[in-house]
Design an enzyme around this catalytic site. Sequence first.
Site, PDB file in Angstrom:
ATOM      1  N   THR A 184      36.095  32.287  46.160  1.00 12.37           N
ATOM      2  CA  THR A 184      36.077  33.203  44.856  1.00 12.37           C
ATOM      3  C   THR A 184      36.998  32.212  43.682  1.00 12.37           C
ATOM      4  O   THR A 184      38.421  31.521  44.552  1.00 12.37           O
ATOM      5  CB  THR A 184      36.246  34.631  44.507  1.00 12.37           C
ATOM      6  OG1 THR A 184      37.415  34.734  45.378  1.00 12.37           O
ATOM      7  CG2 THR A 184      35.023  35.128  45.299  1.00 12.37           C
ATOM      8  N   HIS A 185      37.001  32.704  43.032  1.00 14.79           N
ATOM      9  CA  HIS A 185      38.061  32.298  42.125  1.00 14.79           C
ATOM     10  C   HIS A 185      38.966  33.507  42.347  1.00 14.79           C
ATOM     11  O   HIS A 185      39.148  34.368  42.272  1.00 14.79           O
ATOM     12  CB  HIS A 185      37.714  32.438  40.458  1.00 14.79           C
ATOM     13  CG  HIS A 185      36.705  31.120  40.038  1.00 14.79           C
ATOM     14  ND1 HIS A 185      35.689  31.102  40.118  1.00 14.79           N
ATOM     15  CD2 HIS A 185      36.553  29.785  39.484  1.00 14.79           C
ATOM     16  CE1 HIS A 185      34.670  29.799  39.940  1.00 14.79           C
ATOM     17  NE2 HIS A 185      35.599  29.200  39.644  1.00 14.79           N
ATOM     18  N   GLY A 186      40.640  32.715  42.104  1.00 16.07           N
ATOM     19  CA  GLY A 186      41.409  33.742  42.696  1.00 16.07           C
ATOM     20  C   GLY A 186      41.367  34.363  43.308  1.00 16.07           C
ATOM     21  O   GLY A 186      41.224  34.051  44.818  1.00 16.07           O
TER      22      GLY A 186
END
Length: 146
Positions: A7-9
């Site tokens: 995922t992002h972050g």
Amino acid sequence: MQILIVTHGELAAGFKDAAEVIFGEVKGITTIGLHSGESVEAFGEKIYETLAGYDENESVLIFADLLSASPFNQSVLSVNKLDGKRAENVRLIAGASLPMVLEGINQQLLGGNLEAAVKELKNYTISDDYVWKKSTLEEADDDDDF
């Protein structure tokens, strides 16, 4: 069955943390987040190294947060770099949500096969386009005459 969440972050780590609140300790789950300022290529290399480190006969579910975003795209590129059987045993599902991840863990705990797990997980996707697997079609040989 292994589960890889990309995922992002810190969203991937958050999914795993929430799952452990619900299920207790969960095994066979790896999380990789793409962080601000991180090279997309370095992120992709982490995905590839994780996938290449799994047993070639073990099935792998990859959950990505967004269809066609960097975590999804780097997962596709990483799977495409894997050899035959290892790549055939991977399914990538976009649009990850906590209920989807929990169902993936449930399928893992039940010990079901990859296709049965994917069939159940499709109930959590917007469309079948959110489920990807490496194509097994061979490219046509230029020397073929029809």
